[in-house]
Scaffold this active site. Sequence first.
Site, PDB file in Angstrom:
ATOM      1  N   ASP A  13       0.950  -1.139  -0.050  1.00 25.18           N
ATOM      2  CA  ASP A  13      -0.018  -0.030  -0.287  1.00 25.18           C
ATOM      3  C   ASP A  13       0.986   1.273  -0.053  1.00 25.18           C
ATOM      4  OD1 ASP A  13      -2.272   1.603  -0.151  1.00 25.18           O
ATOM      5  OD2 ASP A  13      -2.778   1.147   2.255  1.00 25.18           O
ATOM      6  N   ASP A 107      -2.984   2.628  -6.102  1.00 26.02           N
ATOM      7  CA  ASP A 107      -1.941   2.649  -5.031  1.00 26.02           C
ATOM      8  C   ASP A 107      -1.723   1.217  -4.240  1.00 26.02           C
ATOM      9  OD1 ASP A 107      -4.179   2.900  -3.784  1.00 26.02           O
ATOM     10  OD2 ASP A 107      -3.712   4.669  -2.248  1.00 26.02           O
ATOM     11  N   GLU A 108      -2.492   0.187  -4.381  1.00 28.80           N
ATOM     12  CA  GLU A 108      -2.349  -1.084  -3.467  1.00 28.80           C
ATOM     13  C   GLU A 108      -2.718  -2.078  -4.208  1.00 28.80           C
ATOM     14  OE1 GLU A 108      -5.284  -1.629  -0.372  1.00 28.80           O
ATOM     15  OE2 GLU A 108      -6.584  -0.308  -1.266  1.00 28.80           O
TER      16      GLU A 108
END
Length: 359
Positions: A13, A107-108
Amino acid sequence: MAPDSIRKIIHLDMDAFYASVEQRDNPELRGRPVAVGGARERGVVAAASYEAREYGVRSAMPSVTALRKCPELVFVPPRFAVYKEISRQIRAIFAEYTPLIEPLSLDEAYLDVTHNLKQLESATQIAREIRAKILQETQLTASAGISYNKFLAKLASDYRKPNGQFVVRPEHGLAFVAGLAVGQFHGIGPVTAARMNQLGIFTGADLRDQPVEFLQQHFGKAGRYYHAIARAEDHRPVEADRLRKSVGSETTFAQDLTAFTDLLDGLRPSIEEVWEYCQRSGILGRTVTVKVKFADFQQITRSRSSVGAIPSQAVLERLCRELVEGLFPLEKGVRLLGVTLSNLNTGQPMAGRQLTLGF
């Protein structure tokens, strides 16, 4: 689970991704409270830097509320094309270690590194190497959770934020879950947590004490899932290039929205996330659905289908705008908005673009 069947799952993350990119690219923003989004009266915070979070500023918060909490807050407009390009860089790093990558957003992602391309035995070492490569190549930090299933890995990634990692080993999973408040569980939102609290269920240990029949009686089909995660059980595999029937994203707002422009601003991050998936996967859809949950928790959906696949983000935005227009005049505030694309054309990739290798 037998020792030879224990999986090694990493949840990666990025730390305050959008805001961190803006601070990286503009040295004047470093160390200052930054919000990505619109500063105008009806704007909404899309992302907040850690400096802003110290004042209580959060994503999906109305800009006026954010400024009230942090008068020194600096607003910058989002640059989604930049975020997407960095996301592609990061996923290329993931692909050096495993083909089993399940992106959740820009983003993860989950990574299954049980059998990895570098033949490394330690998932902890792999997570450390990936985070170091991300920092070296993008000047951005990431946090990681490492465990034997997806549920625990995602929980663990929050434990050393920012720029850290945390491991939940198989022998510690049950105790780790038992000590958490149910509101910390991914998949249990504030409303469900409040209902559990009313039933005397406050921690993972309390949840584990409940028979599955009791949980199904009060929470329907989700009861079996709650019963499993209270026992640190999650058998979902990391699904790379999975065949999906739909793709969607939604946002719950800190304050109810009532103005038309507010609703459009609130939908924009979901539209971006849905379209980013379409770009990454090469899949298009024919039907767009806008989900609306009102302040009194009444929920409705509005859908529209096109003859052919929706060809661009601009068209998706226009269809969403038309669906939102049909909601007015509003009789009550809106607490949640979501966008889902369905009737996916999974057999034909998007024409005119080259798909990213390794995903």
